[in-house]
Design a protein around this motif. Structure first.
Motif, PDB file in Angstrom:
ATOM      1  N   LEU A 110       0.855  -1.197   0.000  1.00 42.41           N
ATOM      2  CA  LEU A 110       0.000   0.000   0.000  1.00 42.41           C
ATOM      3  C   LEU A 110       0.888   1.242   0.000  1.00 42.41           C
ATOM      4  O   LEU A 110       1.893   1.285   0.711  1.00 42.41           O
ATOM      5  N   LEU A 111       0.489   2.242  -0.784  1.00 37.48           N
ATOM      6  CA  LEU A 111       1.160   3.547  -0.737  1.00 37.48           C
ATOM      7  C   LEU A 111       0.205   4.532  -0.064  1.00 37.48           C
ATOM      8  O   LEU A 111      -0.959   4.645  -0.458  1.00 37.48           O
ATOM      9  N   ILE A 112       0.712   5.223   0.963  1.00 36.51           N
ATOM     10  CA  ILE A 112      -0.096   6.251   1.645  1.00 36.51           C
ATOM     11  C   ILE A 112       0.541   7.596   1.322  1.00 36.51           C
ATOM     12  O   ILE A 112       1.678   7.867   1.726  1.00 36.51           O
ATOM     13  N   HIS A 113      -0.204   8.413   0.590  1.00 35.80           N
ATOM     14  CA  HIS A 113       0.356   9.691   0.124  1.00 35.80           C
ATOM     15  C   HIS A 113      -0.126  10.835   1.019  1.00 35.80           C
ATOM     16  O   HIS A 113      -1.334  11.018   1.209  1.00 35.80           O
ATOM     17  N   LEU A 114       0.815  11.595   1.566  1.00 39.11           N
ATOM     18  CA  LEU A 114       0.472  12.709   2.450  1.00 39.11           C
ATOM     19  C   LEU A 114       0.434  13.995   1.629  1.00 39.11           C
ATOM     20  O   LEU A 114       1.461  14.418   1.078  1.00 39.11           O
ATOM     21  N   VAL A 115      -0.749  14.595   1.573  1.00 39.35           N
ATOM     22  CA  VAL A 115      -0.917  15.815   0.772  1.00 39.35           C
ATOM     23  C   VAL A 115      -0.837  17.024   1.694  1.00 39.35           C
ATOM     24  O   VAL A 115      -1.515  17.077   2.722  1.00 39.35           O
ATOM     25  N   VAL A 116       0.018  17.977   1.328  1.00 44.12           N
ATOM     26  CA  VAL A 116       0.109  19.235   2.089  1.00 44.12           C
ATOM     27  C   VAL A 116       0.097  20.420   1.119  1.00 44.12           C
ATOM     28  O   VAL A 116       0.574  20.305  -0.007  1.00 44.12           O
ATOM     29  N   SER A 117      -0.414  21.532   1.597  1.00 48.10           N
ATOM     30  CA  SER A 117      -0.306  22.777   0.829  1.00 48.10           C
ATOM     31  C   SER A 117       1.093  23.350   1.048  1.00 48.10           C
ATOM     32  O   SER A 117       1.824  22.919   1.964  1.00 48.10           O
ATOM     33  N   TYR A 118       1.422  24.350   0.258  1.00 46.62           N
ATOM     34  CA  TYR A 118       2.726  25.007   0.418  1.00 46.62           C
ATOM     35  C   TYR A 118       2.856  25.574   1.847  1.00 46.62           C
ATOM     36  O   TYR A 118       3.893  25.403   2.494  1.00 46.62           O
ATOM     37  N   ASP A 119       1.783  26.235   2.323  1.00 49.88           N
ATOM     38  CA  ASP A 119       1.878  26.877   3.646  1.00 49.88           C
ATOM     39  C   ASP A 119       2.122  25.852   4.754  1.00 49.88           C
ATOM     40  O   ASP A 119       2.931  26.074   5.663  1.00 49.88           O
ATOM     41  N   THR A 120       1.423  24.716   4.666  1.00 52.85           N
ATOM     42  CA  THR A 120       1.602  23.692   5.707  1.00 52.85           C
ATOM     43  C   THR A 120       3.004  23.106   5.646  1.00 52.85           C
ATOM     44  O   THR A 120       3.664  22.926   6.676  1.00 52.85           O
ATOM     45  N   MET A 121       3.471  22.804   4.430  1.00 52.39           N
ATOM     46  CA  MET A 121       4.828  22.223   4.370  1.00 52.39           C
ATOM     47  C   MET A 121       5.861  23.213   4.896  1.00 52.39           C
ATOM     48  O   MET A 121       6.809  22.828   5.573  1.00 52.39           O
ATOM     49  N   MET A 122       5.648  24.523   4.619  1.00 53.33           N
ATOM     50  CA  MET A 122       6.617  25.507   5.121  1.00 53.33           C
ATOM     51  C   MET A 122       6.593  25.592   6.648  1.00 53.33           C
ATOM     52  O   MET A 122       7.637  25.731   7.272  1.00 53.33           O
ATOM     53  N   GLU A 123       5.381  25.481   7.220  1.00 51.31           N
ATOM     54  CA  GLU A 123       5.288  25.465   8.705  1.00 51.31           C
ATOM     55  C   GLU A 123       6.123  24.304   9.261  1.00 51.31           C
ATOM     56  O   GLU A 123       6.872  24.459  10.217  1.00 51.31           O
ATOM     57  N   HIS A 124       5.965  23.132   8.615  1.00 52.60           N
ATOM     58  CA  HIS A 124       6.676  21.940   9.096  1.00 52.60           C
ATOM     59  C   HIS A 124       8.192  22.087   8.899  1.00 52.60           C
ATOM     60  O   HIS A 124       8.984  21.702   9.761  1.00 52.60           O
ATOM     61  N   ILE A 125       8.583  22.635   7.744  1.00 56.30           N
ATOM     62  CA  ILE A 125      10.021  22.785   7.450  1.00 56.30           C
ATOM     63  C   ILE A 125      10.659  23.766   8.449  1.00 56.30           C
ATOM     64  O   ILE A 125      11.766  23.555   8.938  1.00 56.30           O
ATOM     65  N   LYS A 126       9.902  24.825   8.782  1.00 52.68           N
ATOM     66  CA  LYS A 126      10.401  25.797   9.778  1.00 52.68           C
ATOM     67  C   LYS A 126      10.516  25.141  11.147  1.00 52.68           C
ATOM     68  O   LYS A 126      11.522  25.285  11.849  1.00 52.68           O
ATOM     69  N   LYS A 127       9.465  24.391  11.489  1.00 54.69           N
ATOM     70  CA  LYS A 127       9.435  23.742  12.813  1.00 54.69           C
ATOM     71  C   LYS A 127      10.619  22.772  12.950  1.00 54.69           C
ATOM     72  O   LYS A 127      11.266  22.710  13.985  1.00 54.69           O
ATOM     73  N   ARG A 128      10.904  22.034  11.878  1.00 54.36           N
ATOM     74  CA  ARG A 128      11.991  21.048  11.937  1.00 54.36           C
ATOM     75  C   ARG A 128      13.355  21.734  11.967  1.00 54.36           C
ATOM     76  O   ARG A 128      14.287  21.259  12.606  1.00 54.36           O
ATOM     77  N   GLY A 129      13.464  22.845  11.221  1.00 54.11           N
ATOM     78  CA  GLY A 129      14.633  23.721  11.354  1.00 54.11           C
ATOM     79  C   GLY A 129      15.936  23.274  10.716  1.00 54.11           C
ATOM     80  O   GLY A 129      17.003  23.714  11.145  1.00 54.11           O
ATOM     81  N   ARG A 130      15.878  22.418   9.686  1.00 53.19           N
ATOM     82  CA  ARG A 130      17.144  22.133   8.987  1.00 53.19           C
ATOM     83  C   ARG A 130      17.535  23.376   8.182  1.00 53.19           C
ATOM     84  O   ARG A 130      16.772  23.811   7.303  1.00 53.19           O
ATOM     85  N   ASP A 131      18.744  23.921   8.471  1.00 51.82           N
ATOM     86  CA  ASP A 131      19.160  25.209   7.875  1.00 51.82           C
ATOM     87  C   ASP A 131      19.062  25.223   6.356  1.00 51.82           C
ATOM     88  O   ASP A 131      18.566  26.164   5.756  1.00 51.82           O
ATOM     89  N   TYR A 132      19.576  24.132   5.742  1.00 53.31           N
ATOM     90  CA  TYR A 132      19.664  24.143   4.273  1.00 53.31           C
ATOM     91  C   TYR A 132      18.309  24.035   3.580  1.00 53.31           C
ATOM     92  O   TYR A 132      18.225  24.222   2.371  1.00 53.31           O
ATOM     93  N   GLU A 133      17.228  23.772   4.327  1.00 50.83           N
ATOM     94  CA  GLU A 133      15.886  23.681   3.706  1.00 50.83           C
ATOM     95  C   GLU A 133      15.100  24.983   3.852  1.00 50.83           C
ATOM     96  O   GLU A 133      13.967  25.073   3.389  1.00 50.83           O
ATOM     97  N   GLN A 134      15.690  26.003   4.535  1.00 52.97           N
ATOM     98  CA  GLN A 134      14.933  27.227   4.822  1.00 52.97           C
ATOM     99  C   GLN A 134      15.062  28.240   3.676  1.00 52.97           C
ATOM    100  O   GLN A 134      16.174  28.646   3.336  1.00 52.97           O
ATOM    101  N   PRO A 135      13.930  28.676   3.111  1.00 52.65           N
ATOM    102  CA  PRO A 135      13.982  29.681   2.041  1.00 52.65           C
ATOM    103  C   PRO A 135      14.616  31.008   2.477  1.00 52.65           C
ATOM    104  O   PRO A 135      15.124  31.748   1.644  1.00 52.65           O
ATOM    105  N   GLU A 136      14.631  31.302   3.804  1.00 54.65           N
ATOM    106  CA  GLU A 136      15.311  32.537   4.269  1.00 54.65           C
ATOM    107  C   GLU A 136      16.792  32.484   3.918  1.00 54.65           C
ATOM    108  O   GLU A 136      17.436  33.510   3.715  1.00 54.65           O
ATOM    109  N   ASN A 137      17.341  31.266   3.891  1.00 52.93           N
ATOM    110  CA  ASN A 137      18.773  31.123   3.593  1.00 52.93           C
ATOM    111  C   ASN A 137      19.042  30.977   2.097  1.00 52.93           C
ATOM    112  O   ASN A 137      20.175  31.099   1.658  1.00 52.93           O
TER     113      ASN A 137
END
Ligand SMILES: Nc1ncnc2c1ncn2[C@@H]1O[C@H](COP(=O)(O)OP(=O)(O)O)[C@@H](O)[C@H]1O
Ligand SMILES: Nc1nc2c(ncn2[C@H]2C[C@H](O)[C@@H](COP(=O)(O)O)O2)c(=O)[nH]1
Length: 220
Positions: free
Chosen positions: A125-152
């Motif tokens: 089975l494949l379970i696909h997680l759908v997110v909007s841009y805003d939600t994925m950005m919230e998660h990316i910020k929360k996780r805080g990997r420097d190289y994934e941040q658009p501010e950088n």
């Protein structure tokens, strides 16, 4: 083997942990924190896109072989998405035609070996997680990997939008196994226990339909 798919930061690793615990199986995670090529790729994509892809392919293949050993183990990204990433990077001029050809042939060759290695080729089975841009950005910020941040690196905004767009078509075209989608803008399985319960019910239901879960297990 159950495989999770979705954008960077969609929640795959989080759901892999929750789902494996729920099913009493094992979660297999993508190699990220200890991946020496990932930061190099974000700093210089043109130089490292191919190497990163080979790195992921090698690690992912090893995980698949292990995950296939028992029913309902959970893998936090499919090997099919690697190709989506690489082809998009190649279209952006970060890999040569020859590198793409070598990668595609290697991937095909390795996939052909899987049935001999583990008796099964595709996930159950494949379970696909759908997110909007805003939600994925919230998660990316929360996780805080420097190289994934658009501010950088402001070019990441376009990179993420393009990936999101390609993911939609990728999911529509995916036909290696049964599949289901979870709307992670609506169902927050990390912060809200009621949503987590709902997500697990939806997955149990799908596993039951596919005869991958017995009635007594679904009543847990
Ligand atoms: N539904 C959610 N609600 C709130 N935070 C979430 C949710 N899903 C993931 N997160 C958080 O977002 C970050 C990225 O999640 P992760 O599971 O690592 O995503 P992925 O494996 O898809 O990249 C983590 O800090 C995680 O705790
Ligand atoms: N160029 C590629 N990058 C990839 C690939 N698979 C994952 N990644 C990157 C994206 C994230 O920065 C990080 C981890 O992904 P998560 O979705 O687990 O956060 O690795 C790939 O095949 N090519």
């Amino acid at each position: 083997m159950i495989v999770l798919s979705g954008m960077i930061g969609a929640g795959k690793s989080s759901l892999a942990t929750i789902l494996a615990e729920h099913l009493g199986t094992q979660a297999f995670y993508e190699q990220v924190e200890d991946n020496p090529v990932l930061p190099l790729f974000y700093a210089n994509p043109k130089k490292y896109a191919f190497l990163l892809q080979i790195y992921f392919l090698n690690k992912r293949f090893a995980s698949i072989k292990q995950a296939l050993a028992d029913d309902n183990n959970v893998l936090d990204r499919s090997i099919y998405e690697d190709s989506l990433f690489f082809h998009m990077n190649a279209d952006m001029g970060r890999a040569t035609k020859q590198e793409v050809q070598v990668y595609d042939e290697l991937l095909n060759n390795m996939m052909e070996e899987l049935p001999y290695a583990a008796h099964k080729k595709a996930p159950d089975l494949l379970i696909h997680l759908v997110v909007s841009y805003d939600t994925m950005m919230e998660h990316i910020k929360k996780r805080g990997r420097d190289y994934e941040q658009p501010e950088n690196d402001s070019s990441l905004v376009e990179y993420y939008h393009n990936l999101l767009e390609r993911y939609e078509q990728w999911y529509e075209d995916y036909d290696y196994s049964p599949k289901m989608k979870i709307d992670c803008d609506q169902l927050d399985f990390v912060e809200h226990p009621a949503d987590q319960k709902r997500v697990l019910e939806l997955i149990d239901q799908k596993l039951k339909e596919r005869a991958l879960l017995s009635q007594s297990e679904t009543n847990r």
